[in-house]
Design a protein around this motif. Structure first.
Motif, PDB file in Angstrom:
ATOM      1  N   TYR A 128       0.857  -1.194   0.000  1.00 43.69           N
ATOM      2  CA  TYR A 128       0.000   0.000   0.000  1.00 43.69           C
ATOM      3  C   TYR A 128       0.886   1.235   0.000  1.00 43.69           C
ATOM      4  N   ASN A 129       0.597   2.184  -0.904  1.00 43.52           N
ATOM      5  CA  ASN A 129       1.342   3.435  -0.967  1.00 43.52           C
ATOM      6  C   ASN A 129       0.550   4.507  -0.229  1.00 43.52           C
ATOM      7  N   THR A 130       1.138   5.058   0.835  1.00 47.30           N
ATOM      8  CA  THR A 130       0.431   6.043   1.656  1.00 47.30           C
ATOM      9  C   THR A 130       0.234   7.373   0.937  1.00 47.30           C
ATOM     10  N   ARG A 131       1.059   7.673  -0.059  1.00 45.29           N
ATOM     11  CA  ARG A 131       0.936   8.934  -0.788  1.00 45.29           C
ATOM     12  C   ARG A 131      -0.135   8.833  -1.872  1.00 45.29           C
ATOM     13  N   THR A 132      -0.079   7.771  -2.704  1.00 49.52           N
ATOM     14  CA  THR A 132      -1.014   7.633  -3.820  1.00 49.52           C
ATOM     15  C   THR A 132      -2.281   6.868  -3.433  1.00 49.52           C
ATOM     16  N   GLU A 133      -2.257   6.161  -2.304  1.00 49.14           N
ATOM     17  CA  GLU A 133      -3.350   5.308  -1.827  1.00 49.14           C
ATOM     18  C   GLU A 133      -3.610   4.111  -2.740  1.00 49.14           C
ATOM     19  N   ALA A 134      -2.628   3.769  -3.590  1.00 48.71           N
ATOM     20  CA  ALA A 134      -2.733   2.597  -4.446  1.00 48.71           C
ATOM     21  C   ALA A 134      -2.410   1.351  -3.626  1.00 48.71           C
ATOM     22  N   ALA A 135      -3.126   0.254  -3.905  1.00 48.44           N
ATOM     23  CA  ALA A 135      -2.919  -0.998  -3.182  1.00 48.44           C
ATOM     24  C   ALA A 135      -2.757  -2.136  -4.185  1.00 48.44           C
ATOM     25  N   ARG A 136      -1.830  -3.061  -3.879  1.00 49.12           N
ATOM     26  CA  ARG A 136      -1.628  -4.247  -4.704  1.00 49.12           C
ATOM     27  C   ARG A 136      -1.643  -5.462  -3.779  1.00 49.12           C
ATOM     28  N   MET A 137      -2.558  -6.382  -4.040  1.00 43.71           N
ATOM     29  CA  MET A 137      -2.703  -7.578  -3.201  1.00 43.71           C
ATOM     30  C   MET A 137      -2.190  -8.790  -3.961  1.00 43.71           C
ATOM     31  N   GLU A 138      -1.449  -9.643  -3.245  1.00 39.23           N
ATOM     32  CA  GLU A 138      -0.977 -10.911  -3.798  1.00 39.23           C
ATOM     33  C   GLU A 138      -1.590 -12.034  -2.975  1.00 39.23           C
ATOM     34  N   GLY A 139      -1.802 -13.177  -3.611  1.00 40.92           N
ATOM     35  CA  GLY A 139      -2.394 -14.310  -2.917  1.00 40.92           C
ATOM     36  C   GLY A 139      -1.405 -14.978  -1.982  1.00 40.92           C
ATOM     37  N   PRO A 140      -1.932 -15.751  -1.042  1.00 41.08           N
ATOM     38  CA  PRO A 140      -1.044 -16.539  -0.179  1.00 41.08           C
ATOM     39  C   PRO A 140      -0.385 -17.634  -1.015  1.00 41.08           C
ATOM     40  N   ALA A 141       0.611 -18.320  -0.462  1.00 43.68           N
ATOM     41  CA  ALA A 141       1.283 -19.400  -1.183  1.00 43.68           C
ATOM     42  C   ALA A 141       0.248 -20.380  -1.714  1.00 43.68           C
ATOM     43  N   ASN A 142       0.313 -20.650  -3.003  1.00 48.42           N
ATOM     44  CA  ASN A 142      -0.618 -21.580  -3.671  1.00 48.42           C
ATOM     45  C   ASN A 142      -2.076 -21.190  -3.458  1.00 48.42           C
ATOM     46  N   GLY A 143      -2.349 -19.914  -3.333  1.00 47.54           N
ATOM     47  CA  GLY A 143      -3.721 -19.478  -3.113  1.00 47.54           C
ATOM     48  C   GLY A 143      -4.097 -18.306  -4.000  1.00 47.54           C
ATOM     49  N   ARG A 144      -5.293 -17.856  -3.816  1.00 45.78           N
ATOM     50  CA  ARG A 144      -5.825 -16.763  -4.619  1.00 45.78           C
ATOM     51  C   ARG A 144      -6.259 -15.628  -3.706  1.00 45.78           C
ATOM     52  N   ILE A 145      -6.286 -14.442  -4.265  1.00 44.69           N
ATOM     53  CA  ILE A 145      -6.884 -13.347  -3.522  1.00 44.69           C
ATOM     54  C   ILE A 145      -8.394 -13.474  -3.667  1.00 44.69           C
ATOM     55  N   ARG A 146      -9.112 -12.935  -2.722  1.00 41.49           N
ATOM     56  CA  ARG A 146     -10.574 -12.975  -2.754  1.00 41.49           C
ATOM     57  C   ARG A 146     -11.102 -11.619  -2.335  1.00 41.49           C
ATOM     58  N   GLY A 147     -12.255 -11.259  -2.876  1.00 47.77           N
ATOM     59  CA  GLY A 147     -12.815  -9.969  -2.518  1.00 47.77           C
ATOM     60  C   GLY A 147     -14.314  -9.918  -2.696  1.00 47.77           C
ATOM     61  N   VAL A 148     -14.907  -8.976  -2.021  1.00 47.05           N
ATOM     62  CA  VAL A 148     -16.323  -8.668  -2.164  1.00 47.05           C
ATOM     63  C   VAL A 148     -16.405  -7.151  -2.329  1.00 47.05           C
ATOM     64  N   PHE A 149     -16.976  -6.726  -3.440  1.00 49.10           N
ATOM     65  CA  PHE A 149     -17.081  -5.298  -3.721  1.00 49.10           C
ATOM     66  C   PHE A 149     -18.535  -4.935  -3.944  1.00 49.10           C
ATOM     67  N   TYR A 150     -18.956  -3.854  -3.340  1.00 50.98           N
ATOM     68  CA  TYR A 150     -20.323  -3.369  -3.455  1.00 50.98           C
ATOM     69  C   TYR A 150     -20.307  -2.122  -4.319  1.00 50.98           C
ATOM     70  N   PRO A 151     -21.123  -2.115  -5.396  1.00 54.54           N
ATOM     71  CA  PRO A 151     -21.151  -0.918  -6.250  1.00 54.54           C
ATOM     72  C   PRO A 151     -21.727   0.272  -5.488  1.00 54.54           C
ATOM     73  N   GLN A 152     -21.194   1.443  -5.815  1.00 54.95           N
ATOM     74  CA  GLN A 152     -21.736   2.656  -5.217  1.00 54.95           C
ATOM     75  C   GLN A 152     -23.077   2.956  -5.870  1.00 54.95           C
ATOM     76  N   ASN A 153     -23.988   3.470  -5.078  1.00 57.06           N
ATOM     77  CA  ASN A 153     -25.295   3.834  -5.594  1.00 57.06           C
ATOM     78  C   ASN A 153     -25.132   5.018  -6.524  1.00 57.06           C
ATOM     79  N   SER A 154     -25.439   4.820  -7.802  1.00 57.08           N
ATOM     80  CA  SER A 154     -25.262   5.892  -8.790  1.00 57.08           C
ATOM     81  C   SER A 154     -26.428   6.871  -8.790  1.00 57.08           C
ATOM     82  N   GLY A 155     -27.447   6.577  -8.007  1.00 57.03           N
ATOM     83  CA  GLY A 155     -28.600   7.475  -7.928  1.00 57.03           C
ATOM     84  C   GLY A 155     -29.560   7.307  -9.080  1.00 57.03           C
ATOM     85  N   ASN A 156     -29.403   6.275  -9.917  1.00 57.46           N
ATOM     86  CA  ASN A 156     -30.304   6.043 -11.048  1.00 57.46           C
ATOM     87  C   ASN A 156     -31.563   5.373 -10.605  1.00 57.46           C
TER      88      ASN A 156
END
Length: 156
Positions: A128-156
């Motif tokens: 994680y870069n504290t200046r740019t706030e960019a993040a890069r995730m790598e998986g554990p040994a012999n594993g995968r990264i996992r995530g759950v992302f919720y879309p922002q309400n676009s107001g439509n």
């Protein structure tokens, strides 16, 4: 809780560690420290038990934190055990973290969890870069990264 003279002296010495605004990539904001116990040497400091380092709105918490000083400037901070790095927008949790001030990078390893609002990303290593706030995730040994992302309400 009884505080010994040695613990009080260590706390005063930690408060006296110079953190220069000239450190490459660092903020000019003051750095605050806290812990149940700590030591200071000209080469750095060690904090143990509910250890915490705060600069501005960023906070690093862990069971133990070691800071490394060179030429009067804080250069690197290493944290281990129940590590949390918290910014205004994100929380990173892991087993270990290394924050290198010159590169503005925090590397969190071991059962890493990154949260931003309701969004969650897990893996084995996070850069994680504290200046740019960019993040890069790598998986554990012999594993995968996992995530759950919720879309922002676009107001439509």
């Amino acid at each position: 809780m009884k505080t010994s003279f040695g613990a009080a002296t260590a706390a005063l010495m930690l408060a006296a560690i110079p953190v220069s605004a000239q450190t490459p990539g660092s903020s000019s904001e003051a750095v605050a420290y806290g812990a149940d116990a700590g030591e200071y040497t000209p080469a750095g400091f060690t904090l143990r038990g509910r250890a915490e380092v705060v600069q501005g709105r960023n906070r690093l918490r862990a069971d133990a934190i070691n800071g490394f000083v060179s030429d009067g400037d804080l250069r690197r901070v290493e944290a281990s055990g129940n590590v949390y790095f918290v910014t205004p927008d994100q929380t990173m949790r892991g087993d270990r973290a290394v924050y290198t001030l010159a590169s503005n990078e925090v590397v969190v390893t071991g059962d890493v969890i990154l949260t931003q609002g309701q969004n969650v990303l897990t893996g084995g290593r996070l850069v994680y870069n504290t200046r740019t706030e960019a993040a890069r995730m790598e998986g554990p040994a012999n594993g995968r990264i996992r995530g759950v992302f919720y879309p922002q309400n676009s107001g439509n």
